[in-house]
Design a protein around this motif. Structure first.
Motif, PDB file in Angstrom:
ATOM      1  N   TYR A  46       0.920  -1.207   0.329  1.00 50.82           N
ATOM      2  CA  TYR A  46       0.341  -0.049  -0.249  1.00 50.82           C
ATOM      3  C   TYR A  46       1.032   1.564   0.416  1.00 50.82           C
ATOM      4  O   TYR A  46       0.476   2.217  -0.739  1.00 50.82           O
ATOM      5  CB  TYR A  46      -0.474   0.111   1.363  1.00 50.82           C
ATOM      6  CG  TYR A  46      -2.243  -0.918   0.829  1.00 50.82           C
ATOM      7  CD1 TYR A  46      -3.400  -1.049   0.515  1.00 50.82           C
ATOM      8  CD2 TYR A  46      -1.766  -2.462   2.499  1.00 50.82           C
ATOM      9  CE1 TYR A  46      -3.986  -2.117   0.326  1.00 50.82           C
ATOM     10  CE2 TYR A  46      -2.355  -3.167   2.512  1.00 50.82           C
ATOM     11  CZ  TYR A  46      -3.932  -3.104   1.381  1.00 50.82           C
ATOM     12  OH  TYR A  46      -4.582  -3.807   1.328  1.00 50.82           O
ATOM     13  N   SER A  47       2.342   1.108   0.883  1.00 52.70           N
ATOM     14  CA  SER A  47       3.140   2.390   0.172  1.00 52.70           C
ATOM     15  C   SER A  47       3.545   2.502  -0.582  1.00 52.70           C
ATOM     16  O   SER A  47       3.535   3.971  -0.614  1.00 52.70           O
ATOM     17  CB  SER A  47       3.725   1.830   2.200  1.00 52.70           C
ATOM     18  OG  SER A  47       3.280   2.424   2.932  1.00 52.70           O
ATOM     19  N   LEU A  52       4.550   5.748  -5.656  1.00 53.40           N
ATOM     20  CA  LEU A  52       4.797   5.883  -6.865  1.00 53.40           C
ATOM     21  C   LEU A  52       3.526   6.515  -7.793  1.00 53.40           C
ATOM     22  O   LEU A  52       3.783   7.173  -8.415  1.00 53.40           O
ATOM     23  CB  LEU A  52       3.893   4.442  -7.692  1.00 53.40           C
ATOM     24  CG  LEU A  52       5.327   3.227  -7.471  1.00 53.40           C
ATOM     25  CD1 LEU A  52       5.022   1.954  -7.292  1.00 53.40           C
ATOM     26  CD2 LEU A  52       6.695   3.824  -8.211  1.00 53.40           C
ATOM     27  N   PHE A  53       2.422   6.546  -6.786  1.00 53.86           N
ATOM     28  CA  PHE A  53       1.542   7.579  -7.484  1.00 53.86           C
ATOM     29  C   PHE A  53       1.082   9.208  -6.931  1.00 53.86           C
ATOM     30  O   PHE A  53       0.949  10.006  -8.085  1.00 53.86           O
ATOM     31  CB  PHE A  53      -0.274   7.247  -7.187  1.00 53.86           C
ATOM     32  CG  PHE A  53      -0.490   6.513  -7.553  1.00 53.86           C
ATOM     33  CD1 PHE A  53      -1.481   6.641  -8.804  1.00 53.86           C
ATOM     34  CD2 PHE A  53      -1.562   5.091  -7.087  1.00 53.86           C
ATOM     35  CE1 PHE A  53      -2.066   5.442  -9.348  1.00 53.86           C
ATOM     36  CE2 PHE A  53      -2.191   4.136  -7.220  1.00 53.86           C
ATOM     37  CZ  PHE A  53      -2.377   3.946  -8.676  1.00 53.86           C
ATOM     38  N   PRO A  57       5.156  10.425 -13.428  1.00 54.45           N
ATOM     39  CA  PRO A  57       6.265   9.553 -14.928  1.00 54.45           C
ATOM     40  C   PRO A  57       7.516   9.700 -15.711  1.00 54.45           C
ATOM     41  O   PRO A  57       7.455  10.742 -15.748  1.00 54.45           O
ATOM     42  CB  PRO A  57       4.860   8.071 -15.560  1.00 54.45           C
ATOM     43  CG  PRO A  57       4.290   9.854 -15.877  1.00 54.45           C
ATOM     44  CD  PRO A  57       4.143  10.528 -14.873  1.00 54.45           C
ATOM     45  N   VAL A  58       7.983   8.907 -16.182  1.00 55.17           N
ATOM     46  CA  VAL A  58       9.267   9.416 -17.017  1.00 55.17           C
ATOM     47  C   VAL A  58       8.686   8.065 -18.219  1.00 55.17           C
ATOM     48  O   VAL A  58       8.998   6.852 -18.158  1.00 55.17           O
ATOM     49  CB  VAL A  58      10.717   8.875 -16.780  1.00 55.17           C
ATOM     50  CG1 VAL A  58      11.552   9.291 -17.852  1.00 55.17           C
ATOM     51  CG2 VAL A  58      11.080   9.675 -15.743  1.00 55.17           C
ATOM     52  N   ILE A  59       8.882   8.684 -20.257  1.00 57.70           N
ATOM     53  CA  ILE A  59       8.187   8.315 -21.208  1.00 57.70           C
ATOM     54  C   ILE A  59       9.502   8.628 -22.090  1.00 57.70           C
ATOM     55  O   ILE A  59      10.262   9.356 -22.269  1.00 57.70           O
ATOM     56  CB  ILE A  59       7.308   8.393 -21.402  1.00 57.70           C
ATOM     57  CG1 ILE A  59       5.866   9.062 -20.372  1.00 57.70           C
ATOM     58  CG2 ILE A  59       6.643   7.939 -22.687  1.00 57.70           C
ATOM     59  CD1 ILE A  59       4.974   9.856 -20.815  1.00 57.70           C
ATOM     60  N   SER A  60       9.639   7.352 -22.707  1.00 54.27           N
ATOM     61  CA  SER A  60      11.616   7.014 -23.669  1.00 54.27           C
ATOM     62  C   SER A  60      10.727   7.443 -24.599  1.00 54.27           C
ATOM     63  O   SER A  60       9.383   8.221 -25.412  1.00 54.27           O
ATOM     64  CB  SER A  60      11.090   5.885 -23.901  1.00 54.27           C
ATOM     65  OG  SER A  60      11.742   5.349 -25.102  1.00 54.27           O
ATOM     66  N   THR A  61      11.616   8.148 -25.261  1.00 52.33           N
ATOM     67  CA  THR A  61      11.572   9.041 -26.748  1.00 52.33           C
ATOM     68  C   THR A  61      10.759   8.596 -27.878  1.00 52.33           C
ATOM     69  O   THR A  61      10.320   8.394 -28.403  1.00 52.33           O
ATOM     70  CB  THR A  61      12.720  10.161 -26.897  1.00 52.33           C
ATOM     71  OG1 THR A  61      13.872   9.338 -27.197  1.00 52.33           O
ATOM     72  CG2 THR A  61      13.225  11.101 -25.548  1.00 52.33           C
ATOM     73  N   THR A  62      11.897   7.345 -27.809  1.00 47.75           N
ATOM     74  CA  THR A  62      10.350   6.708 -28.853  1.00 47.75           C
ATOM     75  C   THR A  62       9.456   6.160 -28.881  1.00 47.75           C
ATOM     76  O   THR A  62       8.461   5.462 -30.189  1.00 47.75           O
ATOM     77  CB  THR A  62      10.912   5.366 -28.741  1.00 47.75           C
ATOM     78  OG1 THR A  62      11.353   4.384 -27.758  1.00 47.75           O
ATOM     79  CG2 THR A  62      13.586   6.007 -28.924  1.00 47.75           C
ATOM     80  N   ARG A 223       3.295   6.956 -11.594  1.00 48.72           N
ATOM     81  CA  ARG A 223       1.572   6.346 -11.433  1.00 48.72           C
ATOM     82  C   ARG A 223       1.220   5.309 -12.800  1.00 48.72           C
ATOM     83  O   ARG A 223       0.040   4.468 -12.566  1.00 48.72           O
ATOM     84  CB  ARG A 223       0.710   7.261 -11.490  1.00 48.72           C
ATOM     85  CG  ARG A 223       0.626   8.173 -13.457  1.00 48.72           C
ATOM     86  CD  ARG A 223      -0.448   8.878 -13.640  1.00 48.72           C
ATOM     87  NE  ARG A 223       0.084   9.205 -14.424  1.00 48.72           N
ATOM     88  CZ  ARG A 223       0.273  11.245 -14.794  1.00 48.72           C
ATOM     89  NH1 ARG A 223       1.313  11.345 -14.043  1.00 48.72           N
ATOM     90  NH2 ARG A 223       0.627  11.780 -16.512  1.00 48.72           N
ATOM     91  N   TYR A 224       1.979   5.207 -13.524  1.00 48.15           N
ATOM     92  CA  TYR A 224       1.950   3.962 -14.918  1.00 48.15           C
ATOM     93  C   TYR A 224       2.838   2.906 -13.599  1.00 48.15           C
ATOM     94  O   TYR A 224       1.568   1.149 -14.558  1.00 48.15           O
ATOM     95  CB  TYR A 224       3.189   4.458 -15.542  1.00 48.15           C
ATOM     96  CG  TYR A 224       2.836   6.099 -16.295  1.00 48.15           C
ATOM     97  CD1 TYR A 224       0.974   5.954 -16.955  1.00 48.15           C
ATOM     98  CD2 TYR A 224       3.444   6.706 -17.660  1.00 48.15           C
ATOM     99  CE1 TYR A 224       0.291   6.309 -17.578  1.00 48.15           C
ATOM    100  CE2 TYR A 224       2.759   7.285 -18.327  1.00 48.15           C
ATOM    101  CZ  TYR A 224       1.618   8.101 -17.874  1.00 48.15           C
ATOM    102  OH  TYR A 224       1.032   8.908 -19.206  1.00 48.15           O
ATOM    103  N   LEU A 225       3.879   3.147 -13.246  1.00 49.70           N
ATOM    104  CA  LEU A 225       3.962   2.137 -12.125  1.00 49.70           C
ATOM    105  C   LEU A 225       3.105   0.940 -11.190  1.00 49.70           C
ATOM    106  O   LEU A 225       2.755   0.805 -11.368  1.00 49.70           O
ATOM    107  CB  LEU A 225       5.375   1.955 -12.099  1.00 49.70           C
ATOM    108  CG  LEU A 225       6.208   0.637 -11.373  1.00 49.70           C
ATOM    109  CD1 LEU A 225       6.025  -0.583 -12.548  1.00 49.70           C
ATOM    110  CD2 LEU A 225       7.154   1.488 -10.713  1.00 49.70           C
ATOM    111  N   ALA A 226       2.250   2.766 -10.732  1.00 50.81           N
ATOM    112  CA  ALA A 226       1.550   2.199  -9.859  1.00 50.81           C
ATOM    113  C   ALA A 226       0.688   0.970  -9.896  1.00 50.81           C
ATOM    114  O   ALA A 226       0.282   0.143  -9.583  1.00 50.81           O
ATOM    115  CB  ALA A 226       0.846   3.257  -9.205  1.00 50.81           C
TER     116      ALA A 226
END
Length: 317
Positions: A46-47, A52-53, A57-62, A223-226
């Motif tokens: 839960y923690s 993570l929320f 988020p970090v998004i790849s340029t590709t 948040r994407y990983l969460a």
């Protein structure tokens, strides 16, 4: 749809959302205890999700639109699949859509987009994980359908609510031991494979030679990983629910009385947590298989589920 049906859907949704991180925490805690480590408490997931929320988020340029859209598709499809599986009461309000095929393909939808996201990130690890996940998924889905159909033949329906209700009335696995036992073993192996547990995968590793699920989500953060991690917990919850409510449906409510629903919640939580403890112990007893050995294990699950169908017809002759 009546107000009671709507409340039951909301109750099940919050039960799955709230209990799935706890199940992950229980497995981790059991593994830490078996390995003579202190480990984190059972509420640590839960923690982790809350932390993570709160991160960006970090998004790849590709990456294309597939990469940021996949966590939402994965989360929503897994949550929709969880509403088709009875948890505390057998006749679910959404039982009209609770077909075995609908459940399998809702889960497959999330897996498909997760594989696309692994390729879309442009990472070598992501492509490797997607390739391995495609192999595992192509072997587990037929075995999953056959193992569920083996029990559906006994219930006379492919509706999951009808299967659970029939097995609850007829005391589950006691009704037809040989086919049900083989289907139970097959579904347990499929659960380990579909949820990325040992001996098929190891969710605690980041070694490139052994990663499957972790390789696909390696580029996700924030948040994407969460959402991806929460969806993985819900998927584990779905398979544990199938195991405990199809093959051990004792305690599940068959009426809408408050006492039956209350007992159903307590028994369901106890059974799922108990099965999570069993999985934690099982993971400490076995090592992860080599990748080419995984196909042999999943092939055995397919054969067991197929034999369950064959034995059903043999015992009826």
């Amino acid at each position: 749809m009546s107000a009671i049906d709507f409340l039951l859907i909301i109750l099940q949704m919050f039960l799955v959302l709230g209990l799935s991180p706890l199940i992950v925490g229980v497995i981790r805690r059991v593994k830490a205890h078996m390995q003579c480590r202190h480990g984190a408490n059972v509420f640590q997931p839960y923690s982790d999700l809350a932390k993570l929320f709160c991160k960006e988020p970090v998004i790849s340029t590709t990456a294309s639109w597939i990469f940021p859209a996949t966590p939402y598709i994965l989360f929503s499809s897994t949550l929709a699949a969880s509403l088709l599986v009875p948890t505390i009461i057998a006749p679910m309000p959404l039982n009209f859509a609770g077909n075995i095929i609908a459940l399998v393909y809702l889960l497959a939808l999330g897996t498909f987009f997760l594989m696309l996201a692994g390729l879309d990130s442009g990472s070598a690890f992501g492509g490797m994980g997607s390739s391995r996940e495609a192999i595992v998924a192509s072997l587990t889905e037929p075995a999953l359908i056959l193992s569920l159909f083996a029990v559906a033949l006994t219930a006379g329906s492919a509706n999951i609510s009808a299967i659970v209700y029939k097995t609850a009335i007829l005391q589950g696995i006691v009704l037809d031991p040989p086919p049900h036992l083989m289907a139970l073993v097959a579904l347990f192996i499929i659960t380990l494979a579909e949820t990325g547990r040992v001996p098929v995968d190891n969710p605690a590793t980041h070694l490139e030679l052994t990663m499957i699920h972790e390789a696909m989500i390696l580029e996700y953060s924030g948040r994407y990983l969460a959402l991806v991690e929460w969806a993985a917990g819900m998927k584990l919850m779905i398979f544990l629910t199938l195991l405990v409510n199809i093959f051990a449906p004792w305690g599940i409510a068959t009426t809408l009385s408050p006492s039956a629903l209350g007992l159903g919640v307590l028994v369901f939580v106890g059974k799922v947590v108990g099965l999570a403890v069993v999985i934690g112990v099982f993971e400490c007893m076995f090592a992860k298989l080599r990748l080419f050995r995984v196909t042999e294990l999943l092939g055995a699950a397919f054969i067991l589920s197929l034999l369950a169908l064959v034995f059903f017809y043999i015992l009826r002759v």
